[in-house]
Design a protein around this motif. Structure first.
Motif, PDB file in Angstrom:
ATOM      1  N   THR A   1       0.849  -1.183   0.000  1.00 23.69           N
ATOM      2  CA  THR A   1       0.000   0.000   0.000  1.00 23.69           C
ATOM      3  C   THR A   1       0.888   1.237   0.000  1.00 23.69           C
ATOM      4  OG1 THR A   1      -1.687  -1.199   1.284  1.00 23.69           O
ATOM      5  CG2 THR A   1      -1.879   1.192   1.163  1.00 23.69           C
ATOM      6  N   ASN A   2       0.906   1.949  -1.136  1.00 23.02           N
ATOM      7  CA  ASN A   2       1.759   3.138  -1.279  1.00 23.02           C
ATOM      8  C   ASN A   2       3.171   2.852  -0.764  1.00 23.02           C
ATOM      9  OD1 ASN A   2      -0.380   4.754  -2.336  1.00 23.02           O
ATOM     10  ND2 ASN A   2      -1.165   5.010  -0.261  1.00 23.02           N
ATOM     11  N   ALA A   3       3.718   1.750  -1.220  1.00 19.90           N
ATOM     12  CA  ALA A   3       4.970   1.220  -0.682  1.00 19.90           C
ATOM     13  C   ALA A   3       6.179   1.741  -1.453  1.00 19.90           C
ATOM     14  CB  ALA A   3       4.933  -0.303  -0.690  1.00 19.90           C
TER      15      ALA A   3
ATOM     16  N   ILE B   1      -1.047  -8.111  -4.024  1.00 18.46           N
ATOM     17  CA  ILE B   1      -1.899  -6.951  -4.236  1.00 18.46           C
ATOM     18  C   ILE B   1      -1.020  -5.712  -4.103  1.00 18.46           C
ATOM     19  CG2 ILE B   1      -3.882  -5.623  -3.415  1.00 18.46           C
ATOM     20  CD1 ILE B   1      -5.002  -8.231  -2.258  1.00 18.46           C
ATOM     21  N   ILE B   2      -1.071  -4.854  -5.129  1.00 18.19           N
ATOM     22  CA  ILE B   2      -0.196  -3.676  -5.172  1.00 18.19           C
ATOM     23  C   ILE B   2      -1.066  -2.451  -5.386  1.00 18.19           C
ATOM     24  CG2 ILE B   2       1.818  -2.643  -6.275  1.00 18.19           C
ATOM     25  CD1 ILE B   2       2.323  -5.563  -7.432  1.00 18.19           C
ATOM     26  N   GLU B   3      -1.173  -1.609  -4.376  1.00 20.43           N
ATOM     27  CA  GLU B   3      -2.042  -0.437  -4.428  1.00 20.43           C
ATOM     28  C   GLU B   3      -1.214   0.840  -4.416  1.00 20.43           C
ATOM     29  OE1 GLU B   3      -5.702  -0.520  -2.015  1.00 20.43           O
ATOM     30  OE2 GLU B   3      -4.844  -2.275  -1.036  1.00 20.43           O
ATOM     31  N   GLY B   4      -1.572   1.790  -5.301  1.00 19.97           N
ATOM     32  CA  GLY B   4      -0.944   3.098  -5.295  1.00 19.97           C
ATOM     33  C   GLY B   4       0.482   3.087  -5.806  1.00 19.97           C
ATOM     34  N   SER B   5       1.253   4.096  -5.430  1.00 16.77           N
ATOM     35  CA  SER B   5       2.648   4.324  -5.829  1.00 16.77           C
ATOM     36  C   SER B   5       2.736   4.794  -7.285  1.00 16.77           C
ATOM     37  CB  SER B   5       3.510   3.081  -5.620  1.00 16.77           C
ATOM     38  OG  SER B   5       3.567   2.749  -4.239  1.00 16.77           O
ATOM     39  N   LEU B   6       3.925   5.258  -7.688  1.00 16.01           N
ATOM     40  CA  LEU B   6       4.113   5.776  -9.048  1.00 16.01           C
ATOM     41  C   LEU B   6       3.929   4.687 -10.088  1.00 16.01           C
ATOM     42  CD1 LEU B   6       7.139   8.214  -8.646  1.00 16.01           C
ATOM     43  CD2 LEU B   6       4.707   8.774  -8.797  1.00 16.01           C
ATOM     44  N   CYS B   7       4.349   3.456  -9.769  1.00 15.71           N
ATOM     45  CA  CYS B   7       4.154   2.314 -10.670  1.00 15.71           C
ATOM     46  C   CYS B   7       3.895   1.091  -9.806  1.00 15.71           C
ATOM     47  CB  CYS B   7       5.381   2.097 -11.558  1.00 15.71           C
ATOM     48  SG  CYS B   7       6.862   1.550 -10.661  1.00 15.71           S
TER      49      CYS B   7
ATOM     50  N   PRO C   1      -2.071   2.646  -9.931  1.00 16.55           N
ATOM     51  CA  PRO C   1      -0.748   3.269 -10.007  1.00 16.55           C
ATOM     52  C   PRO C   1      -0.900   4.712 -10.479  1.00 16.55           C
ATOM     53  CG  PRO C   1      -1.101   1.800 -11.870  1.00 16.55           C
ATOM     54  CD  PRO C   1      -2.265   1.596 -10.948  1.00 16.55           C
ATOM     55  N   MET C   2      -0.014   5.577 -10.024  1.00 18.97           N
ATOM     56  CA  MET C   2      -0.235   7.011 -10.209  1.00 18.97           C
ATOM     57  C   MET C   2       0.427   7.607 -11.453  1.00 18.97           C
ATOM     58  SD  MET C   2      -0.217   8.480  -6.320  1.00 18.97           S
ATOM     59  CE  MET C   2       1.349   7.752  -5.850  1.00 18.97           C
ATOM     60  N   ARG C   3       1.397   6.892 -12.072  1.00 17.83           N
ATOM     61  CA  ARG C   3       2.048   7.488 -13.255  1.00 17.83           C
ATOM     62  C   ARG C   3       2.254   6.476 -14.372  1.00 17.83           C
ATOM     63  NH1 ARG C   3       7.383  11.421 -13.184  1.00 17.83           N
ATOM     64  NH2 ARG C   3       7.341  11.950 -15.413  1.00 17.83           N
ATOM     65  N   TRP C   4       2.829   5.332 -14.056  1.00 13.42           N
ATOM     66  CA  TRP C   4       3.026   4.248 -15.015  1.00 13.42           C
ATOM     67  C   TRP C   4       2.476   2.966 -14.390  1.00 13.42           C
ATOM     68  CZ3 TRP C   4       7.629   6.708 -13.082  1.00 13.42           C
ATOM     69  CH2 TRP C   4       8.108   7.744 -13.864  1.00 13.42           C
ATOM     70  N   ILE C   5       2.282   1.950 -15.231  1.00 12.83           N
ATOM     71  CA  ILE C   5       1.947   0.634 -14.675  1.00 12.83           C
ATOM     72  C   ILE C   5       3.232  -0.153 -14.413  1.00 12.83           C
ATOM     73  CG2 ILE C   5       0.714  -1.531 -15.082  1.00 12.83           C
ATOM     74  CD1 ILE C   5      -1.266   0.172 -16.805  1.00 12.83           C
TER      75      ILE C   5
END
Length: 349
Positions: free
Chosen positions: A202-204, A238-244, A264-268
């Motif tokens: 989470t936003n890691a 499970i991967i939530e948030g972060s730039l990718c 993801p906030m910018r790229w996958i």
């Protein structure tokens, strides 16, 4: 005679278990540690800053698993060097300025430390700024990190440098404001044959999973490795948030499968090469399959960030489900190669 033998065996068994109840008795116990010892630590607050070297088959665990001892402060809470078959269980760690746990091979790059298990350990508030890790591992083989929770760190929650044949499973990695987290899990420095499974990010950090990285030549294990990492598996996370969601950085062979990616906030994904030179292989040979990917087109305009010096044409994409929640008709990603059996625009949840 039989009664005497039982009493003698009981005494020997008891000598292998030490119970400590405060900081002073802990320091006394550490000075006289022998191989094949179980150190049980009573509930309460303890200072950090403990160092153990060369003790094999050591177990450090909570006396009461439901009420773990809490190690506060110090540069490292614990530093274990060349402790083969070490087990750490049911501990709580917070507020260190360098690393929460530091485990290494004592600088013997050709002979890894083996058989370490870390389970049910909680680590928080490490750093907060700079390259400071929750769990730092250098030159370890056959390492298992299971069911641990790390919240707030300055560098990486879990950092592998030259680690092999290892497993990270069932862990929770949660970023925290005010901490300069660069990655959740980073596998670099010649690491290989490592699996990351059933973890929740989470936003890691900027790169929740960094498959590869950037390592100085003197720190590679083995020396002369031609890649930052190889033969990695990342599955069922499970991967939530972060730039990718994940970055592939100088890795030679990996599988990323069965994961759920949310917002993801910018790229996958990112495909990068940070360690360079004619002897290094380009980032290559990655299979990305059977993943569920939910994102927003208002945030992700470039699906895959591809750096120079890489080999994106060697990547394979199969049976991934892509869904742009705010613009379903624009769900189909722009990939470096054609995907096999991809599904676009249908909510995979």
């Amino acid at each position: 005679m039989r009664t005497l033998l039982f009493l003698l065996l009981g005494s020997l068994s008891a000598a292998d278990e030490i119970i400590v109840r405060d900081g002073d008795s802990l320091r006394t116990a550490l000075r006289g540690l022998k191989p094949d010892t179980t150190l049980k630590i009573a509930p309460g607050d303890y200072p950090g800053g403990h160092h153990v070297s060369g003790v094999e088959k050591l177990t450090v665990a909570a006396l009461e698993p439901e009420n773990p001892p809490h190690f506060k402060g110090g540069a490292n809470a614990w530093h274990f060097s060349r402790c083969n078959e070490l087990t750490l269980r049911n501990l709580r760690i917070s507020g260190q300025t360098s690393n929460g746990l530091n485990l290494d091979d004592g600088g013997d790059l050709a002979n890894p430390t083996t058989g370490i298990t870390i389970e049910h350990v909680e680590i928080s508030d490490i750093g907060p700024k700079g390259n400071h890790d929750g769990i730092k591992c250098s030159g370890l083989d056959k390492l298992t990190i299971r069911d641990c929770t790390i919240t707030g760190w300055g560098g990486q929650a879990i950092d592998f440098v030259g680690c092999h044949h290892s497993l990270i499973t069932g862990c929770r990695l949660i970023g925290k404001e005010g901490f300069t987290a660069s990655a959740g899990i980073q596998l670099k420095g010649g690491s290989g044959d490592v699996a990351v499974e059933k973890c929740h990010f989470t936003n890691a950090g900027e790169r929740p999973i960094n498959l590869g990285g950037s390592t100085g030549q003197p720190y590679f294990r083995p020396q002369g490795a031609k890649h930052e990492a190889a033969r990695l598996i990342v599955r069922d996370n499970i991967i939530e948030g972060s730039l990718c969601a994940a970055a592939f950085v100088g890795v030679d062979g990996a599988e990323f499968s069965g994961n759920t990616i949310l917002y993801p906030m910018r790229w996958i994904f990112r495909i990068l090469q940070e360690t360079r030179g004619p002897e290094f292989t380009p980032c290559r040979n990655v299979l990305i399959k059977d993943n569920r990917i939910v994102f927003r087109r208002s945030q992700v305009q470039i699906d895959i960030n591809i750096g120079d010096g890489t080999a994106p044409e060697t990547f394979r994409f199969e049976n991934n489900r892509w869904f742009a929640e705010d613009k379903p008709q624009a769900s189909k990603p722009r990939l470096p190669v054609e995907e096999k059996d991809g599904v676009n625009g249908v909510d995979p949840r």
